[in-house]
Design an enzyme around this catalytic site. Sequence first.
Site, PDB file in Angstrom:
ATOM      1  N   GLU A   9       0.804  -1.235   0.000  1.00  0.00           N
ATOM      2  CA  GLU A   9       0.000   0.000   0.000  1.00  0.00           C
ATOM      3  C   GLU A   9       0.837   1.286   0.000  1.00  0.00           C
ATOM      4  OE1 GLU A   9      -3.847  -1.603   2.487  1.00  0.00           O
ATOM      5  OE2 GLU A   9      -2.084  -1.052   3.629  1.00  0.00           O
TER       6      GLU A   9
HETATM    7  C1  TNX Z   1      -4.482  -4.028   4.698  1.00  0.00           C
HETATM    8  S1  TNX Z   1      -2.768  -6.353   4.361  1.00  0.00           S
HETATM    9  C2  TNX Z   1      -3.200  -3.797   5.174  1.00  0.00           C
HETATM   10  C3  TNX Z   1      -3.001  -3.391   6.564  1.00  0.00           C
HETATM   11  C4  TNX Z   1      -4.298  -3.208   7.284  1.00  0.00           C
HETATM   12  C5  TNX Z   1      -5.256  -4.308   6.903  1.00  0.00           C
HETATM   13  C6  TNX Z   1      -6.550  -4.257   7.646  1.00  0.00           C
HETATM   14  C7  TNX Z   1      -1.771  -5.316   4.131  1.00  0.00           C
HETATM   15  C8  TNX Z   1      -0.551  -5.794   3.543  1.00  0.00           C
HETATM   16  N1  TNX Z   1      -2.077  -4.064   4.451  1.00  0.00           N
HETATM   17  O1  TNX Z   1      -2.223  -2.239   6.614  1.00  0.00           O
HETATM   18  O2  TNX Z   1      -4.051  -3.221   8.649  1.00  0.00           O
HETATM   19  O3  TNX Z   1      -5.514  -4.219   5.531  1.00  0.00           O
HETATM   20  O4  TNX Z   1      -7.327  -5.365   7.365  1.00  0.00           O
END
Ligand code: TNX
Length: 536
Positions: free
Chosen positions: A339
């Site tokens: 992300e």
């Molecule tokens: C996505 S999974 C994220 C996390 C969040 C999560 C909440 C991932 C690699 N990144 O930063 O905590 O969703 O479900």
Amino acid sequence: MRNSILFRTLLALIGIFSIIACQEKKVIINYPTTDLATENIIPIPLKVTPTNSAFGLDKNTAIYTTQDSDFEKVGSFLSNKISSKIDLDVPVNTTSTTTNKIIYINKTDSLELDNVEAYQMYITQDSIIINAKTAAGAFRGIQTLRQIIPEESNDTLTAHKMWLVPTGKILDQPNFEYRGAMLDVARHFFSVGDVKKYLDILAYYKFNALHLHLTDDQGWRIEIKSWPKLTEIGASTEVGGGPGGFYTQEDYKEIVRYAAERHIIIVPEVDMPGHTNAATVAYPQLNGNGKTPKVYTGMRVGFSTFDANKDIVYAFIDDVVREISAISPGPYFHLGGDESHVTKKKDFKKFVLKVSKIVESHGKIPVGWDEIANTEISSSSVAQFWSSEKNATRAIEKGMKLILSPAKKAYLDMQYDTLSKHGLHWATYIPVDSAYIWTPETFVKGLPKDKILGIEAPLWSETISNIEELEYLAFPRIIGYSELNWSIKENRNWENYKVRLANQAPYLERMNVKYYPTKLIDWKISKHTYEEIKKN
Ligand code: TNX
């Protein structure tokens, strides 16, 4: 082959047996008929052959091990667990002469199961023999044994108490080599004690990896001696504005030690280049404009980034990776990579490649969220599939191995249903049956089984801030992941699993685990708990 191993093991035991034989005349006991194949073992073993009698665990039982300090530790671990489950003292490698029954934990190189964590267990009326190539295999074997020692003794067969263990043979080995759980200690901090409790239960279900998500926008949770403000400043926040916290390196070493005692590795994660607000609050020179950002205690993602074009960023990362790697004996270092929405594509590529090289230079295998498949990272790195099939496919094309953590199936922070007290539902709701009913072996198209390291179940902590809330989301779903990871697909079956899961209630209650008592399961609470409920 199997017989010859048994024969050799028996030869090795002749010494012990001959002492025993001199001591007491054998009393014939009429054991009730048992069935090892219907015991509530999770994860279900590869092969179980019942012989329908019983081993009467009692005050005359002793544990013996091969003379090897790691095997001796496995023996002591078992002895402690027996004592806390049924209050029976079973000595380890004792020379006492009152022993007439033995549990023998035996190191053997000639095991027919060619897996480092494989074990065999032979249970007869007089002995329980656990054969394994490694202490890790023996350790997995004693978890199975713990599960088949009944809580209640039989007090009618002899003048003293006996706990009847069904006789038969178990051959067992893992389906996947990496059987993981992840805990986000960044969004909310969890104490060393909390992590140890989680490790205790993970060990019981044969997990072998705990990934700690140590850093994120809301907090930095691991002491880095060369960059002290990371914890002086970056650790003092968490989601919702609570006090945060961090592990000193001594704390972290204690977690690593405790995990190793359970044959579990710790996989440290420093999430970057995104998810780095807390680090840049402490050291603003790490971000693009050099300005100090505001502390962040919300739940948004994807707004922060390290500057991929500054030398100081890589000097910083080298220090962080070096210090953490020095106290992490496991083979992996997780560099995050998810992300990074405000990092330019070309910067992301450059950054991940450079950081992966730093990780390798400190002797570790880089692991990253599936986005890292879009970079020139080497094929010996590991991609953790969480959301994008496209990224997973790219990783496969590159020949990378994958850890499977699909959010729709394996995210412990997804709510069970619309009534769930904690958790999110951006991916989906995951009731207990849905968490179990899927096939990791075929989940990603075109992914050969030998490229799957295993499943890891992440528990993100935006909505949970204490161990009880953690337990509500993790249990019972994580127990199902243990079976998907350890047991072959031909042996997995929801209807059968459901009954075995129902029978985990006494263990979970003994461990004081506040599991979510889903209506899908006909929980078999223990006599003790039932009495407590009646009283109140
Ligand atoms: C996505 S999974 C994220 C996390 C969040 C999560 C909440 C991932 C690699 N990144 O930063 O905590 O969703 O479900």
